[in-house]
Design an enzyme around this catalytic site. Structure first.
Site, PDB file in Angstrom:
ATOM      1  N   HIS A 292       0.842  -1.192   0.000  1.00 47.07           N
ATOM      2  CA  HIS A 292       0.000   0.000   0.000  1.00 47.07           C
ATOM      3  C   HIS A 292       0.882   1.249   0.000  1.00 47.07           C
ATOM      4  CE1 HIS A 292      -3.366   2.642   0.795  1.00 47.07           C
ATOM      5  NE2 HIS A 292      -2.738   3.133   1.848  1.00 47.07           N
TER       6      HIS A 292
ATOM      7  N   LYS B  58      -0.660  11.001   1.504  1.00 44.67           N
ATOM      8  CA  LYS B  58       0.251  10.390   0.521  1.00 44.67           C
ATOM      9  C   LYS B  58      -0.151  10.760  -0.903  1.00 44.67           C
ATOM     10  CE  LYS B  58      -0.540   6.204   1.938  1.00 44.67           C
ATOM     11  NZ  LYS B  58      -1.437   6.518   3.082  1.00 44.67           N
TER      12      LYS B  58
ATOM     13  N   ARG C 202      15.740  11.555  14.663  1.00 45.03           N
ATOM     14  CA  ARG C 202      16.030  12.797  13.950  1.00 45.03           C
ATOM     15  C   ARG C 202      17.289  12.695  13.098  1.00 45.03           C
ATOM     16  NH1 ARG C 202      16.457  18.899  16.563  1.00 45.03           N
ATOM     17  NH2 ARG C 202      17.128  19.934  14.639  1.00 45.03           N
TER      18      ARG C 202
ATOM     19  N   ASP D  94      -2.136   3.789  -4.301  1.00 45.24           N
ATOM     20  CA  ASP D  94      -2.902   2.945  -3.387  1.00 45.24           C
ATOM     21  C   ASP D  94      -2.362   1.521  -3.312  1.00 45.24           C
ATOM     22  OD1 ASP D  94      -5.036   2.620  -1.499  1.00 45.24           O
ATOM     23  OD2 ASP D  94      -6.019   1.370  -2.997  1.00 45.24           O
TER      24      ASP D  94
END
Length: 329
Positions: free
Chosen positions: A151, A172, A255, A190
């Site tokens: 996906h 997205k 990070r 998708d």
């Protein structure tokens, strides 16, 4: 994420003929009743290690697609009738899915007879045996390759195949639309079908039903090819990078990752970067920067390692300076 099993056992002689009749100029001259003939399971298992289900006249591996080229035809013509018939019987009795006579040669009468009696599909073609073997090996590799459906939004960004993943609602598809408007290409939205075609080669394609389409909340389905033109879509691409969109409060977000991150896709480690989604962040620019940085890393340029090396040299220089000052005092 769903994985599909090896598909070769379900491939019939009819499918092999239909899928390759145009490229290989095939003619079906015998064994029509064997249209449903398939690869024996043991041949498929053996091919998992050797990746070989097609080859020249082969009495060692008779369950594979058997190719008769000019040399094989000439070799058979020199044998005694009984010996030739025994070899053909031995070959056909192991149930090859089909037999192909190439190089524009005529099929031997005995071969035609045995194929007809055993319902073994017999094809002929004017194309060279070597070309037939190369084409069928590529064809069978694609059909039998390990496959998975994932996906996300799969895109061509600066020539790199990039899969954008993340939870539902993170944007997205909207990010994909912005990247398309910046000149990048859409492969699939998708659902993306991936297949491992080599030791480190993962190819991504769009399911036929979703081809050229992008779903954006509030706008519905968009036909990207019609709106942005032919250059805005791609049929297939090699997967090189995965971008994971994560929420701001995601505790797993690092990070400054010191080690390269990877996600396993069909046994291949794919480079991965995580980008936090927050108000005011230009995700399209960040994704492009991640892709450019990945391209540099693929070329052997690692900015973080270079910075750490600079820092080490600076610390060593400061330590040496401190020692020299101490000696002067």
């Amino acid at each position: 994420m769903t994985t599909q099993p090896l598909l070769l056992e379900g491939v019939t002689a009819q499918q092999i003929f239909d899928d390759n009749v145009s490229e290989l100029k095939l003619s079906w001259i015998g064994g029509l009743e064997g249209a449903d003939r398939r690869f024996p399971p043991e041949a498929v298992k053996a091919a998992a290690a050797s990746s070989d289900l097609v080859g020249h006249l082969n009495l060692i591996h008779p369950s594979r697609i058997q190719i008769f080229g000019e040399q094989e035809i000439n070799y058979h013509a020199q044998l005694e009738t009984q010996q030739r018939e025994e070899q053909i019987f031995d070959l056909i009795s192991k149930m090859p899915p089909c037999v192909i006579v190439a190089d524009g040669k005529a099929a031997d009468a005995a071969l035609q007879l045995f194929c007809q009696r055993s319902s073994t599909p017999l094809f002929t073609t004017a194309i060279s045996a070597a070309e037939v073997i190369d084409h069928l090996r590529t064809y069978l590799t694609k059909i039998g390759a390990p496959q998975i459906t994932m996906h996300g939004v799969f895109m061509d960004i600066l020539g790199l195949g990039v899969l954008i993943m993340g939870e539902s609602g993170l944007g997205k598809s909207e990010l994909g639309l912005e990247l398309i408007s910046r000149g990048h290409g859409l492969v699939a939205d998708d659902a993306v079908d991936f297949a491992r075609l080599g030791p480190d080669y993962i190819e991504g394609r769009c399911p036929v039903i979703l081809r050229n389409l992008l779903e954006v909340r509030g706008l519905g389905l968009l036909d990207i090819r019609t709106i942005f033109g032919e250059t805005a879509v791609r049929r297939k691409l090699k997967l090189r990078l995965i971008v994971q969109l994560v929420r701001r409060n995601d505790g797993e977000f690092e990070r400054l990752p010191l080690e390269a991150q990877h996600i396993d896709v069909l046994g291949v480690g794919i480079r991965t970067v995580k980008i936090q989604v927050a108000a005011g962040r230009n995700l399209a620019v960040l994704v492009e920067a991640a892709v450019r940085n990945t391209i540099l890393q693929l070329r052997g340029i690692d900015t973080l390692k270079e910075f750490m090396e600079r820092q080490r040299l600076q610390m060593n220089a400061e330590a040496e300076f401190s020692k020299s000052q101490g000696r002067l005092i």
